[in-house]
Design an enzyme around this catalytic site. Structure first.
Site, mmCIF file in Angstrom:
data_model
loop_
_atom_site.group_PDB
_atom_site.id
_atom_site.type_symbol
_atom_site.label_atom_id
_atom_site.label_comp_id
_atom_site.label_asym_id
_atom_site.label_seq_id
_atom_site.Cartn_x
_atom_site.Cartn_y
_atom_site.Cartn_z
ATOM 1 N N ASP A 156 41.842 39.478 40.075
ATOM 2 C CA ASP A 156 43.058 38.663 40.066
ATOM 3 C C ASP A 156 43.589 38.449 38.650
ATOM 4 O OD1 ASP A 156 42.823 38.448 42.799
ATOM 5 O OD2 ASP A 156 41.745 36.546 42.734
ATOM 6 N N HIS A 176 44.193 35.633 50.055
ATOM 7 C CA HIS A 176 45.166 36.671 49.688
ATOM 8 C C HIS A 176 45.896 37.190 50.929
ATOM 9 C CE1 HIS A 176 43.957 36.867 45.553
ATOM 10 N NE2 HIS A 176 42.758 37.366 45.803
ATOM 11 N N HIS A 217 37.950 33.953 49.977
ATOM 12 C CA HIS A 217 38.857 34.297 48.874
ATOM 13 C C HIS A 217 39.855 35.370 49.316
ATOM 14 C CE1 HIS A 217 39.754 35.103 44.500
ATOM 15 N NE2 HIS A 217 40.111 36.274 45.022
ATOM 16 N N GLU A 218 39.347 36.435 49.926
ATOM 17 C CA GLU A 218 40.217 37.534 50.359
ATOM 18 C C GLU A 218 41.121 37.118 51.517
ATOM 19 O OE1 GLU A 218 40.678 40.389 48.784
ATOM 20 O OE2 GLU A 218 39.282 39.555 47.324
#
Length: 289
Positions: free
Chosen positions: A139, A49, A45-46
């Site tokens: 988020d 980003h 997930h990171e």
């Protein structure tokens, strides 16, 4: 290029103390497999980003991982175009959508046991929904902040986001205490979020000044024009607090004894950062115009 970017990202990764607590708990309870799945999903997930942010040449100082989420430390939040920030924010959840697609493909070939498939699907869903909660710095909270900046001033939008986040966290903790069995893990997560929001509230003025400084340095993207009407008795900071993201401002200063004076926003910012009129009114600052 992508490989080098991922190598750099891995060097920036830090494990938050709260995650170490969860690691210890997982060993004591025999749930290390679950933690490994959670950690992997949060990491991916990171990285989503990070890849999106590096594509826009953001400056990133660290990627901090904690249970059910993480934080990419950057000075760019609130200083880049709204569309750009939205892409970076949504890149994390988008990676989790890709995980669903990958799970579907793998399940068709029976590569992993049904138990692990169900476990990954469950935690991917929990982490996705958790990160979309309207709480800063998740988020969902960042998306709420972007929405608020479309019709509120930057300062009001940021303050409202933090206050709402603290209120939501308090309601969730109270609801858990009153109606659900106590669990240390969830309590630590909400406590962590409250701590993060209290810290953001403490430094809220510096976030506002960073926004102004970025505009002064030329890092401002204009999509609309919005005039600001101010009394000559208004403080300089009160006028600057009316600035919006992605909007060009002409400040009209109303004097009781002479004609109205107009000043461009870049002139105001240059005067503020060079002359430092902290105790002056806007009328006193531009009396010679």
């Amino acid at each position: 290029m992508l490989i080098n970017s991922l190598k750099t990202a891995l060097q920036l990764i830090h494990v938050h103390p709260i995650l170490w607590i969860f690691i210890v708990i997982s060993f004591l309870t025999g749930s290390f497999t679950e933690l490994a799945i959670i950690f992997s999903i949060v990491l991916l997930h990171e990285l989503g980003h990070y890849i999106a942010a590096t594509a826009f040449k953001w400056r990133i100082s660290a990627i901090i991982l904690w249970a059910f989420g993480g934080v990419m430390k950057t000075d760019e939040h609130g200083t880049r175009p709204v569309r750009e920030e939205a892409i970076v924010i949504l890149a994390g959840p988008f990676v989790q959508v890709l995980i669903y697609g990958l799970l579907y493909g793998i399940s068709s070939f029976g590569i992993i046991p049904e138990y692990y498939y169900a476990l990954i699907f469950y935690y991917n869903t929990i982490i996705l929904l958790f990160n979309l909660l309207p709480i800063w710095p998740l988020d969902g909270g960042k998306l709420i902040f972007l929405v608020l900046t479309t019709f509120l001033t930057f300062k009001k939008a940021f303050y409202a986001t933090i206050i709402a986040s603290l209120a939501i966290c308090a309601v969730i903790i109270l609801t858990q205490i009153l109606f659900f069995p106590f669990t240390l893990s969830s309590f630590l997560i909400w406590l962590f979020l409250i701590h993060e929001n209290r810290k953001e509230w403490k430094y809220r003025f510096y976030v506002f000044i960073r926004f102004l400084l970025k505009r002064y340095e030329g890092g401002h993207f204009v999509r609309a024009i919005k005039p600001i009407y101010a009394s000559s008795q208004d403080s300089f900071l009160d006028v600057l607090a009316r600035f919006h993201r992605e909007k060009k401002h002409t400040i009209y200063i109303e004097y009781p004894d002479k004609e109205r004076v107009s000043v461009e926003d870049n002139e105001c910012l240059a005067f503020y950062f060079n002359e430092r009129p902290y105790r002056k009114t806007i009328g006193e600052s531009f009396t010679g115009y």
